[in-house]
Design a protein around this motif. Structure first.
Motif, PDB file in Angstrom:
ATOM      1  N   LYS A 142     -10.851   2.469  -2.833  1.00  0.00           N
ATOM      2  CA  LYS A 142     -11.449   1.572  -3.825  1.00  0.00           C
ATOM      3  C   LYS A 142     -10.478   1.297  -4.968  1.00  0.00           C
ATOM      4  O   LYS A 142     -10.324   0.145  -5.408  1.00  0.00           O
ATOM      5  N   ALA A 143      -9.820   2.349  -5.457  1.00  0.00           N
ATOM      6  CA  ALA A 143      -8.869   2.179  -6.556  1.00  0.00           C
ATOM      7  C   ALA A 143      -7.693   1.312  -6.127  1.00  0.00           C
ATOM      8  O   ALA A 143      -7.223   0.442  -6.879  1.00  0.00           O
ATOM      9  N   LEU A 144      -7.213   1.537  -4.902  1.00  0.00           N
ATOM     10  CA  LEU A 144      -6.112   0.719  -4.386  1.00  0.00           C
ATOM     11  C   LEU A 144      -6.517  -0.750  -4.289  1.00  0.00           C
ATOM     12  O   LEU A 144      -5.765  -1.644  -4.686  1.00  0.00           O
ATOM     13  N   ALA A 145      -7.692  -0.997  -3.750  1.00  0.00           N
ATOM     14  CA  ALA A 145      -8.172  -2.372  -3.593  1.00  0.00           C
ATOM     15  C   ALA A 145      -8.280  -3.064  -4.939  1.00  0.00           C
ATOM     16  O   ALA A 145      -7.911  -4.240  -5.090  1.00  0.00           O
ATOM     17  N   THR A 146      -8.775  -2.336  -5.943  1.00  0.00           N
ATOM     18  CA  THR A 146      -8.910  -2.909  -7.287  1.00  0.00           C
ATOM     19  C   THR A 146      -7.545  -3.240  -7.885  1.00  0.00           C
ATOM     20  O   THR A 146      -7.321  -4.329  -8.410  1.00  0.00           O
ATOM     21  N   ASP A 147      -6.617  -2.302  -7.804  1.00  0.00           N
ATOM     22  CA  ASP A 147      -5.290  -2.499  -8.400  1.00  0.00           C
ATOM     23  C   ASP A 147      -4.502  -3.602  -7.705  1.00  0.00           C
ATOM     24  O   ASP A 147      -3.732  -4.329  -8.346  1.00  0.00           O
ATOM     25  N   LEU A 148      -4.671  -3.709  -6.381  1.00  0.00           N
ATOM     26  CA  LEU A 148      -3.938  -4.723  -5.613  1.00  0.00           C
ATOM     27  C   LEU A 148      -4.697  -6.039  -5.524  1.00  0.00           C
ATOM     28  O   LEU A 148      -4.187  -7.003  -4.953  1.00  0.00           O
ATOM     29  N   GLU A 149      -5.925  -6.065  -6.075  1.00  0.00           N
ATOM     30  CA  GLU A 149      -6.770  -7.264  -6.047  1.00  0.00           C
ATOM     31  C   GLU A 149      -6.998  -7.731  -4.602  1.00  0.00           C
ATOM     32  O   GLU A 149      -6.843  -8.914  -4.275  1.00  0.00           O
ATOM     33  N   LEU A 150      -7.380  -6.763  -3.740  1.00  0.00           N
ATOM     34  CA  LEU A 150      -7.628  -7.037  -2.330  1.00  0.00           C
ATOM     35  C   LEU A 150      -9.037  -6.581  -1.966  1.00  0.00           C
ATOM     36  O   LEU A 150      -9.636  -5.744  -2.649  1.00  0.00           O
TER      37      LEU A 150
ATOM     38  N   VAL B  94       0.840  -1.201   0.000  1.00  0.00           N
ATOM     39  CA  VAL B  94       0.000   0.000   0.000  1.00  0.00           C
ATOM     40  C   VAL B  94       0.876   1.254   0.000  1.00  0.00           C
ATOM     41  O   VAL B  94       0.626   2.204  -0.759  1.00  0.00           O
ATOM     42  N   MET B  95       1.917   1.259   0.822  1.00  0.00           N
ATOM     43  CA  MET B  95       2.823   2.404   0.868  1.00  0.00           C
ATOM     44  C   MET B  95       3.486   2.621  -0.484  1.00  0.00           C
ATOM     45  O   MET B  95       3.626   3.762  -0.953  1.00  0.00           O
ATOM     46  N   TYR B  96       3.883   1.539  -1.141  1.00  0.00           N
ATOM     47  CA  TYR B  96       4.534   1.635  -2.442  1.00  0.00           C
ATOM     48  C   TYR B  96       3.586   2.272  -3.459  1.00  0.00           C
ATOM     49  O   TYR B  96       3.973   3.186  -4.203  1.00  0.00           O
ATOM     50  N   GLU B  97       2.345   1.775  -3.492  1.00  0.00           N
ATOM     51  CA  GLU B  97       1.379   2.302  -4.451  1.00  0.00           C
ATOM     52  C   GLU B  97       1.091   3.781  -4.196  1.00  0.00           C
ATOM     53  O   GLU B  97       1.013   4.585  -5.132  1.00  0.00           O
ATOM     54  N   LEU B  98       0.921   4.149  -2.946  1.00  0.00           N
ATOM     55  CA  LEU B  98       0.650   5.546  -2.622  1.00  0.00           C
ATOM     56  C   LEU B  98       1.825   6.449  -2.980  1.00  0.00           C
ATOM     57  O   LEU B  98       1.640   7.605  -3.368  1.00  0.00           O
TER      58      LEU B  98
ATOM     59  N   VAL C  83      -8.463  -3.157   2.785  1.00  0.00           N
ATOM     60  CA  VAL C  83      -7.592  -2.042   2.427  1.00  0.00           C
ATOM     61  C   VAL C  83      -7.929  -0.813   3.262  1.00  0.00           C
ATOM     62  O   VAL C  83      -7.029  -0.086   3.716  1.00  0.00           O
ATOM     63  N   SER C  84      -9.200  -0.578   3.503  1.00  0.00           N
ATOM     64  CA  SER C  84      -9.607   0.577   4.319  1.00  0.00           C
ATOM     65  C   SER C  84      -9.054   0.482   5.728  1.00  0.00           C
ATOM     66  O   SER C  84      -8.614   1.483   6.319  1.00  0.00           O
ATOM     67  N   ARG C  85      -9.036  -0.735   6.286  1.00  0.00           N
ATOM     68  CA  ARG C  85      -8.476  -0.925   7.635  1.00  0.00           C
ATOM     69  C   ARG C  85      -6.971  -0.661   7.634  1.00  0.00           C
ATOM     70  O   ARG C  85      -6.444  -0.060   8.583  1.00  0.00           O
ATOM     71  N   LEU C  86      -6.303  -1.103   6.590  1.00  0.00           N
ATOM     72  CA  LEU C  86      -4.861  -0.860   6.497  1.00  0.00           C
ATOM     73  C   LEU C  86      -4.573   0.634   6.405  1.00  0.00           C
ATOM     74  O   LEU C  86      -3.638   1.138   7.042  1.00  0.00           O
ATOM     75  N   ILE C  87      -5.374   1.331   5.623  1.00  0.00           N
ATOM     76  CA  ILE C  87      -5.178   2.779   5.473  1.00  0.00           C
ATOM     77  C   ILE C  87      -5.361   3.494   6.808  1.00  0.00           C
ATOM     78  O   ILE C  87      -4.595   4.402   7.160  1.00  0.00           O
TER      79      ILE C  87
END
Length: 309
Positions: A56-64, A43-47, A69-73
């Motif tokens: 939502k976009a992060l979850a889609t791209d990382l297939e998670l 997640v840090m790398y993508e951001l 993903v929201s909890r991780l953020i």
């Protein structure tokens, strides 16, 4: 009856996965001795590599899972690494990005990753590093195939400027992947120059594979004698591998040779060019002879392959 061969192959893939994750240090509780576990680091790398995004976009791209993903953020946000604000176009969505503190932490994490994988391949010779990268490209191509949408590409005859690209591509890739020295590039330049000087469109051809307006592959048919054609300078750029371009280039060369009245086709390659040899085998070529030699700065085994047309 249980398919024991398939089961053995599954076990072998799992064993390789365990080996690689151990080598890469992925199984450490906190990745690279940082503040992050593996998924958090992703997640840090993508951001760090996009100005702004959404959960939502992060979850889609990382297939998670999006909730995961929201909890991780939220967790990373508590550390002061993420800021968020409501989207101006959609109040239900929140724009997230790294803070300056977060980008500093991401840069440290990235540097540790570079160091880790640098240490992983540093003991390998240049040729071995090239072989490793080629094998990794092949693994990605095979595993991505089921979901990969065929990329649009075209095959066309050569035109001015293409021979320069062929020479450059061969020189660069064979140096990076197999450790060949500049004498190999010189040989390719000689073959290309001779082709242009003696080119007879009735009995010879050069196919260029093009994708998005850029050259990504080549293959050439030249006259050996009245009955025999030679297949030469077959290559596909790593960024275009996995789309079947190599197979298509060889297929079109065979079709041209048949139309031109040749009775057979031959080629010369090296025993360590396993990906290319797999293509030749699939198209009916058989090994005629082989001999060891020292060329291009390497001890090699040259192979002659032939097939009837």
């Amino acid at each position: 009856m249980k398919n024991t061969q398939f089961t053995d192959r599954v076990d072998a893939v799992r064993a390789f996965s365990r080996f690689y994750t151990r080598k890469a240090g992925v199984l450490n509780e906190m990745l690279l001795s940082s503040n992050f576990a593996l998924t958090e680091a992703r997640v840090m790398y993508e951001l760090n590599h996009r100005p702004q995004t959404t959960a939502k976009a992060l979850a889609t791209d990382l297939e998670l899972d999006q909730a995961y993903v929201s909890r991780l953020i939220k967790k990373i946000e508590k550390l002061g690494y993420i800021s968020r604000e409501s989207s101006k176009t959609d109040r239900r969505s929140q724009i997230i990005e790294l803070t300056s503190k977060g980008r500093e932490e991401a840069a440290i994490l990235d540097q540790k990753s570079v160091q880790l994988f640098g240490n992983l391949i540093k003991p390998l010779a240049s040729e071995q590093q090239g072989e490793l990268l080629a094998a990794m490209d092949r693994i990605r191509a095979l595993l991505d195939q089921p979901d990969k949408v065929p990329a649009p590409y075209l095959l066309r005859p050569h035109r001015p400027g293409d021979m320069g690209w062929i020479v450059q591509c061969h020189g660069r890739l064979y140096s990076e992947e197999y450790g060949f020295d500049e004498t190999f590039e010189a040989l390719v330049a000689e073959i290309a120059a001779e082709f242009l000087k003696k080119y007879d469109k009735a009995s010879e051809c050069c196919w260029i594979a093009e994708m998005d307006g850029k050259n990504v592959g080549s293959a050439m048919v030249v006259r050996a004698d009245t009955d025999t054609a030679k297949l030469r300078l077959v290559i596909v750029d790593p960024n275009a591998r996995g789309y079947g371009i190599g197979h298509k280039l060889v297929e079109e060369c065979l079709n041209f040779a048949r139309r031109s009245g040749y009775k057979s086709m031959s080629l010369w390659t090296q025993s360590n060019l396993t990906a290319a040899i797999a293509i030749y085998k699939k198209h009916g070529f058989t090994l005629a002879e082989e001999e060891p030699h020292h060329s291009f700065g390497k001890d090699l085994v040259g192979q002659y392959w032939t097939r009837n047309l």
